[in-house]
Design an enzyme around this catalytic site. Structure first.
Site, PDB file in Angstrom:
ATOM      1  CG  ASP A  39     -21.353 -21.341 -14.181  1.00 17.16           C
ATOM      2  OD1 ASP A  39     -22.225 -22.243 -13.843  1.00 17.16           O
ATOM      3  OD2 ASP A  39     -20.799 -21.359 -14.999  1.00 17.16           O
ATOM      4  CB  ILE A  40     -16.068 -22.451 -15.199  1.00 15.86           C
ATOM      5  CG1 ILE A  40     -14.803 -22.470 -15.629  1.00 15.86           C
ATOM      6  CG2 ILE A  40     -17.259 -23.275 -16.455  1.00 15.86           C
ATOM      7  CD1 ILE A  40     -14.129 -23.812 -15.495  1.00 15.86           C
ATOM      8  CG  ASN A  97     -31.097 -26.546 -14.915  1.00 17.84           C
ATOM      9  OD1 ASN A  97     -32.201 -26.354 -15.305  1.00 17.84           O
ATOM     10  ND2 ASN A  97     -29.943 -25.923 -15.308  1.00 17.84           N
ATOM     11  CD  GLU A 105     -24.075 -28.138 -19.162  1.00 16.68           C
ATOM     12  OE1 GLU A 105     -23.294 -27.720 -18.696  1.00 16.68           O
ATOM     13  OE2 GLU A 105     -24.695 -27.634 -20.425  1.00 16.68           O
ATOM     14  CG  HIS A 110     -25.767 -27.382  -9.840  1.00 16.82           C
ATOM     15  ND1 HIS A 110     -25.626 -28.763 -10.148  1.00 16.82           N
ATOM     16  CD2 HIS A 110     -25.816 -26.707 -11.003  1.00 16.82           C
ATOM     17  CE1 HIS A 110     -25.697 -28.821 -11.497  1.00 16.82           C
ATOM     18  NE2 HIS A 110     -26.007 -27.887 -11.956  1.00 16.82           N
TER      19      HIS A 110
END
Ligand code: AMP
Length: 125
Positions: A39-40, A97, A105, A110
């Site tokens: 994850d960024i 989510n 988002e 994912h």
């Protein structure tokens, strides 16, 4: 979001672009069914995203519409990522989510894999 049927899939979402190789990622794992990358904006010492290669917006359309082979392949890929990250002994958290109440988002399914420290209570609101 409808649970049955296939919701519209945005071909320009950021994970679709990562799958097409248009945007780089820090890859952890890849097989026929899934791609995993860091994850960024990590929320734990280890925070990896596992995405299916198929065009699914979220868990609901994946579970309703994916083939048995896709579902098995994706599920096993998540476990392979956990093993590759060395998280099986100390434990980890999986989270996905789905839809507005979840604050999803990116509209490509994912699963977040969190680990590397005690993760505390399940939900922080
Ligand atoms: P969610 O809120 O469940 O949709 O999570 C989306 C996640 O994607 C967030 O944790 C972001 O930090 C992460 N993210 C967004 N863009 C990228 C990117 N280019 N590479 C890696 N992770 C990303």
């Amino acid at each position: 979001m409808a649970v049955s049927g296939k919701p519209p899939y945005d071909e320009q979402n950021i994970f679709a672009r990562i799958l097409r190789g248009e945007i780089p990622c820090r890859k952890v794992y890849e097989d026929e069914w899934a791609l995993a990358f860091h994850d960024i904006n990590p929320q734990a010492p280890l925070h990896v995203l596992v995405i299916p290669k198929g065009k699914y917006v979220a868990y609901s359309d994946f579970a309703a519409g994916a083939s048995d082979a896709e579902i098995a392949g994706y599920s096993r890929a998540i476990r392979a990522v956990v093993v590759a990250l060395g998280l099986e002994d100390d434990g980890y958290r999986l989270l996905t989510n789905m839809g507005p109440n979840s604050h999803q988002e990116v509209p490509h399914l994912h699963v977040h894999v969190f680990g590397g420290r005690p993760l505390g209570p399940m939900l922080v609101v």
